[in-house]
Design a protein around this motif. Structure first.
Motif, mmCIF file in Angstrom:
data_model
loop_
_atom_site.group_PDB
_atom_site.id
_atom_site.type_symbol
_atom_site.label_atom_id
_atom_site.label_comp_id
_atom_site.label_asym_id
_atom_site.label_seq_id
_atom_site.Cartn_x
_atom_site.Cartn_y
_atom_site.Cartn_z
ATOM 1 N N VAL A 381 -6.790 -89.545 30.573
ATOM 2 C CA VAL A 381 -6.104 -90.804 30.273
ATOM 3 C C VAL A 381 -5.624 -90.807 28.830
ATOM 4 C CG1 VAL A 381 -6.336 -93.311 30.231
ATOM 5 C CG2 VAL A 381 -7.495 -91.989 32.011
ATOM 6 N N GLN A 382 -6.448 -90.305 27.919
ATOM 7 C CA GLN A 382 -6.043 -90.251 26.522
ATOM 8 C C GLN A 382 -4.849 -89.332 26.314
ATOM 9 O OE1 GLN A 382 -9.855 -89.245 24.616
ATOM 10 N NE2 GLN A 382 -9.846 -91.271 23.659
ATOM 11 N N VAL A 383 -4.844 -88.194 26.978
ATOM 12 C CA VAL A 383 -3.713 -87.267 26.856
ATOM 13 C C VAL A 383 -2.425 -87.923 27.342
ATOM 14 C CG1 VAL A 383 -2.746 -85.099 27.732
ATOM 15 C CG2 VAL A 383 -5.124 -85.186 26.977
ATOM 16 N N ALA A 384 -2.494 -88.642 28.466
ATOM 17 C CA ALA A 384 -1.305 -89.307 29.001
ATOM 18 C C ALA A 384 -0.796 -90.382 28.051
ATOM 19 C CB ALA A 384 -1.617 -89.903 30.374
ATOM 20 N N LEU A 385 -1.696 -91.156 27.462
ATOM 21 C CA LEU A 385 -1.286 -92.215 26.538
ATOM 22 C C LEU A 385 -0.686 -91.636 25.257
ATOM 23 C CD1 LEU A 385 -4.269 -94.693 26.952
ATOM 24 C CD2 LEU A 385 -1.989 -94.865 27.950
ATOM 25 N N ARG A 386 -1.230 -90.543 24.781
ATOM 26 C CA ARG A 386 -0.653 -89.909 23.592
ATOM 27 C C ARG A 386 0.754 -89.411 23.875
ATOM 28 N NH1 ARG A 386 -5.857 -86.940 23.017
ATOM 29 N NH2 ARG A 386 -7.227 -88.210 21.685
ATOM 30 N N ALA A 387 0.971 -88.856 25.065
ATOM 31 C CA ALA A 387 2.315 -88.370 25.414
ATOM 32 C C ALA A 387 3.322 -89.512 25.464
ATOM 33 C CB ALA A 387 2.257 -87.646 26.759
ATOM 34 N N VAL A 388 2.902 -90.678 25.984
ATOM 35 C CA VAL A 388 3.796 -91.832 26.041
ATOM 36 C C VAL A 388 4.125 -92.326 24.639
ATOM 37 C CG1 VAL A 388 3.976 -94.235 26.763
ATOM 38 C CG2 VAL A 388 3.089 -92.538 28.338
ATOM 39 N N GLN A 389 3.122 -92.428 23.788
ATOM 40 C CA GLN A 389 3.363 -92.896 22.428
ATOM 41 C C GLN A 389 4.224 -91.909 21.646
ATOM 42 O OE1 GLN A 389 -0.759 -93.435 21.245
ATOM 43 N NE2 GLN A 389 -0.625 -95.649 21.543
ATOM 44 N N LYS A 390 4.030 -90.627 21.876
ATOM 45 C CA LYS A 390 4.855 -89.628 21.205
ATOM 46 C C LYS A 390 6.301 -89.740 21.646
ATOM 47 C CE LYS A 390 5.315 -84.629 20.531
ATOM 48 N NZ LYS A 390 4.771 -83.283 20.888
ATOM 49 N N ARG A 391 6.526 -90.040 22.913
ATOM 50 C CA ARG A 391 7.899 -90.194 23.413
ATOM 51 C C ARG A 391 8.606 -91.342 22.719
ATOM 52 N NH1 ARG A 391 8.077 -92.381 29.206
ATOM 53 N NH2 ARG A 391 8.328 -94.365 28.125
ATOM 54 N N TRP A 392 7.914 -92.455 22.515
ATOM 55 C CA TRP A 392 8.531 -93.602 21.863
ATOM 56 C C TRP A 392 8.772 -93.337 20.374
ATOM 57 C CZ3 TRP A 392 4.790 -96.763 25.165
ATOM 58 C CH2 TRP A 392 5.449 -97.232 26.301
ATOM 59 N N VAL A 393 7.871 -92.604 19.747
ATOM 60 C CA VAL A 393 8.075 -92.277 18.339
ATOM 61 C C VAL A 393 9.310 -91.404 18.170
ATOM 62 C CG1 VAL A 393 7.115 -91.020 16.369
ATOM 63 C CG2 VAL A 393 5.648 -92.566 17.699
ATOM 64 N N GLU A 394 9.456 -90.408 19.045
ATOM 65 C CA GLU A 394 10.635 -89.539 18.955
ATOM 66 C C GLU A 394 11.904 -90.312 19.276
ATOM 67 O OE1 GLU A 394 9.783 -86.428 21.665
ATOM 68 O OE2 GLU A 394 8.372 -85.389 20.321
ATOM 69 N N LYS A 395 11.832 -91.269 20.197
ATOM 70 C CA LYS A 395 13.000 -92.067 20.530
ATOM 71 C C LYS A 395 13.419 -92.952 19.370
ATOM 72 C CE LYS A 395 14.736 -95.324 23.987
ATOM 73 N NZ LYS A 395 14.403 -96.114 25.208
ATOM 74 N N SER A 396 12.441 -93.511 18.643
ATOM 75 C CA SER A 396 12.770 -94.367 17.511
ATOM 76 C C SER A 396 13.399 -93.562 16.367
ATOM 77 C CB SER A 396 11.510 -95.083 17.015
ATOM 78 O OG SER A 396 10.547 -94.138 16.581
ATOM 79 N N ARG A 397 13.019 -92.311 16.226
ATOM 80 C CA ARG A 397 13.560 -91.488 15.167
ATOM 81 C C ARG A 397 15.021 -91.117 15.449
ATOM 82 N NH1 ARG A 397 8.515 -87.259 14.151
ATOM 83 N NH2 ARG A 397 7.098 -88.804 13.198
ATOM 84 N N THR A 398 15.329 -90.946 16.730
ATOM 85 C CA THR A 398 16.690 -90.584 17.085
ATOM 86 C C THR A 398 17.611 -91.803 17.122
ATOM 87 O OG1 THR A 398 16.106 -90.761 19.439
ATOM 88 C CG2 THR A 398 15.968 -88.576 18.397
#
Length: 398
Positions: A381-398
């Motif tokens: 569950v932690q791995v899945a949540l980290r992947a989701v948060q990483k996706r949003w961080v990369e989206k905000s940077r772009t």
């Protein structure tokens, strides 16, 4: 392949598949979202869309949590697929709940040259051409020839002709038939572009995205069952026009947010529900110690604002749990659920070392060599949540 437990190796799995059979699913490339639409089929054949969800995976096709509603995809497409599949199942005699799994992916047949063509207005029909005449496009449809008023005597003496020449009668009949036909669906709508218009099935070359139906569950799935406690606890109702969950009128009266009634964003709530996962060490904690540790770390639910985290499933004897998080945005839902999972993991780790929490007086007997289990772990569950948060961080940077 449905079995009683995990296979020790691929050879054993293949032998079991050869004996009972299996289902092979097609997997498209460049998957963008794994979504599901949940429907209810009434005995009279009526189909109601209950809501949508989106899978959050720790590894390919291993679901660790689900967003309600979906964060990626198109609501109109999901609603149309749910209604169509529901009517098909109703025709086969299915009554009750059903869930349809849909994957969105990049359209391999996308052609940028077709985007401008879809946005153009259709060319009017040329008068005198071979195409059928549409009364809505006739240039002189509202014009009439002037004629003097006729008395009743003249009408009786000179009756009006009741028939047209045969060459014009056919055109008149065709025009009346076209007038009675329902309007054609727009070719540039999301449903027609992604699902296609008969007889052309599939995504249009002008659509960036396409979708496949990969599974149909004619039962009450875990995701569909989560909709009912979610709507009851958070006082939410589905908005059929957008697919979002909005606060009910009673919940809006108790919310302290000073927002106008027509502010849909302030009344919108998102939810993130984790799958039932195992947390090693949780069996060493009592319910009182577990709830106290969770509350100290901010795991609570605010009934006044309808925001927070609650347990949807808890079995300390077998170290199993599931959490439900409700907030105003998907990003804050992910952060809140990650905090709750971390709090449980820290509490379980401290109880294992004897620093916090008391052992229960009665514990279940434990086998010396427990059998292998394919249960989801708290680390997944932690791995899945980290992947989701990483996706949003990369989206905000772009």
């Amino acid at each position: 392949l449905c079995t009683g437990g995990p296979s020790p190796d691929f050879g054993a799995w293949l032998a079991e598949a050869t004996r009972v059979g299996c289902v092979i699913q097609a997997v498209p490339d460049s998957i963008l979202a794994q979504t599901s639409v949940h429907v209810q089929i009434d005995p009279d054949g009526a189909v109601n869309v209950l809501g949508t969800s989106e899978a959050v995976t720790s590894q390919p096709f291993v679901r660790a949590a689900s967003f309600f509603p979906h964060t990626r995809g198109n609501w109109e497409v999901l609603q149309e697929v749910g209604l169509r599949m529901g009517h098909v199942l109703a025709g086969k005699g299915v009554v009750g709940f059903a869930s349809v799994d849909i994957v969105f992916f990049e359209n391999p047949n996308f052609d940028p040259m077709h985007v401008g063509d879809e946005d153009r207005e259709p060319t009017p029909i040329v008068i005198g051409g071979d195409t059928p005449v549409d009364p809505r496009h006739l240039m002189f449809s509202d014009l009439r020839s002037p004629s003097p008023a006729m008395s009743s005597d003249s009408q009786d003496r000179w009756p009006m002709p009741i028939s047209l020449p045969e060459s014009r009668q056919a055109d008149y009949d065709l025009a009346m038939q076209l007038k009675d036909l329902p309007p054609k669906p727009k070719t540039n709508s999301a449903v027609s572009m992604v699902l296609g218009v008969s007889p052309n099935v599939g995504a249009s070359p002008s659509s960036h995205f396409a979708c496949w139906v990969v599974d149909v569950d004619a039962r009450l799935t875990d995701e569909a069952a989560s909709l009912f406690p979610l709507q009851f606890t958070a006082q939410l109702r589905l908005d059929s026009s957008t697919g979002h969950f909005r606060l009910t009128t009673a919940a809006q009266a108790g919310d302290s947010v000073d927002a106008p009634e027509d502010d849909a964003d302030a009344r919108t709530r998102w939810a993130l529900v984790s799958r039932i996962a195992a947390a090693p060490g949780l069996e060493r904690m009592s319910h009182q110690a577990l709830f106290q540790a969770a509350k100290m770390r901010g795991v609570s639910y605010d009934l006044f604002h309808n925001i927070g985290t609650i347990f949807t499933f808890l079995d300390v004897v077998h170290s199993l749990f599931s959490l439900l998080t409700v907030d105003r945005t998907p990003e804050t839902c992910a952060k809140r659920l990650a905090s709750g999972v971390s709090a449980l993991m820290e509490g379980a780790a401290q109880s294992s070392s004897g620093k916090a929490g008391a052992k229960p007086k009665v514990s279940a007997p434990r086998e010396l060599n427990p059998p292998e289990s394919d249960n989801l772990l708290i680390t997944d569950v932690q791995v899945a949540l980290r992947a989701v948060q990483k996706r949003w961080v990369e989206k905000s940077r772009t």
